[in-house]
Design an enzyme around this catalytic site. Sequence first.
Site, mmCIF file in Angstrom:
data_model
loop_
_atom_site.group_PDB
_atom_site.id
_atom_site.type_symbol
_atom_site.label_atom_id
_atom_site.label_comp_id
_atom_site.label_asym_id
_atom_site.label_seq_id
_atom_site.Cartn_x
_atom_site.Cartn_y
_atom_site.Cartn_z
ATOM 1 N N GLY A 94 35.467 11.572 -21.397
ATOM 2 C CA GLY A 94 34.437 12.609 -21.558
ATOM 3 C C GLY A 94 34.108 13.157 -20.180
ATOM 4 N N VAL A 96 34.954 8.095 -17.857
ATOM 5 C CA VAL A 96 34.282 9.282 -17.310
ATOM 6 C C VAL A 96 35.295 10.154 -16.577
ATOM 7 C CG1 VAL A 96 32.455 10.087 -15.776
ATOM 8 C CG2 VAL A 96 32.152 7.972 -17.086
ATOM 9 N N LYS A 97 35.387 11.405 -17.033
ATOM 10 C CA LYS A 97 36.344 12.346 -16.423
ATOM 11 C C LYS A 97 35.629 13.097 -15.301
ATOM 12 C CE LYS A 97 38.951 15.852 -18.600
ATOM 13 N NZ LYS A 97 39.542 16.394 -19.795
ATOM 14 N N VAL A 98 36.186 12.989 -14.102
ATOM 15 C CA VAL A 98 35.540 13.565 -12.907
ATOM 16 C C VAL A 98 36.561 14.473 -12.206
ATOM 17 C CG1 VAL A 98 34.524 12.994 -10.650
ATOM 18 C CG2 VAL A 98 34.102 11.491 -12.617
#
Length: 220
Positions: A59, A85-87
Amino acid sequence: MKFFLDTAVIDEIEEAASWGVLSGVTTNPTLYLRAGGTLAGFHDHLKRICDIVDGPVSGETVGLERAEIVREGEELAAIAPNLVVKVPTMPEGLAATKTLKEKGIDVNMTLCFTVSQALLAARSGARYVSPFIGRFDDISEHGIGHLGDVIKALSNYDFGHPVEVITASVRHPYHVVAAAELGADIATVPFSVLEKLVRHPLTDRGLESFLSDWEKVKNA
Ligand code: E4P
């Protein structure tokens, strides 16, 4: 190679999961809006996806500053144990990744195009690195060539934690085949590409002739 779906559509996720081929999902608010969702419902939707998928679900954060990305990342990670967590790859993203890793939260570093970006992403603590293929092709560069460079460079080092390459921005089945030949760990694909990967005209023709022979045998 593991297959992830790049989607926010529940029906597509359930269908791919039912085939036994789904190892994860990557998604973002834009895909969810395109699927008819609203921003307010995005976290609940992510929870639904995490419940269906037996594997990591990425996400995306939208903040541009490290403290904001970390805060968003912690909120996302609280949704489910399999939420990653997509960064985005950028200096503030690297700093946020370092902190999130220290907090035990897995990061998928996205919008990665070059070898140097991939090396820095892995070094900062990213569990997954996502080199983009199709967007290189869009500007007449060789996306698969860049992917090969990234895989080769990452394989030269031990980062002290597992790092998997997610082939992203996949537009065609041949992107997946070429990525597999290069040894990419994962390909995240739209459902339309996954369907094309399983179909072949010779299989369809073989099935047609088998069915017609079978009709003849039954009626003989
Ligand atoms: C996945 O994590 C990426 O956001 C996605 O594959 C990007 O694909 P696109 O270049 O087709 O937008």
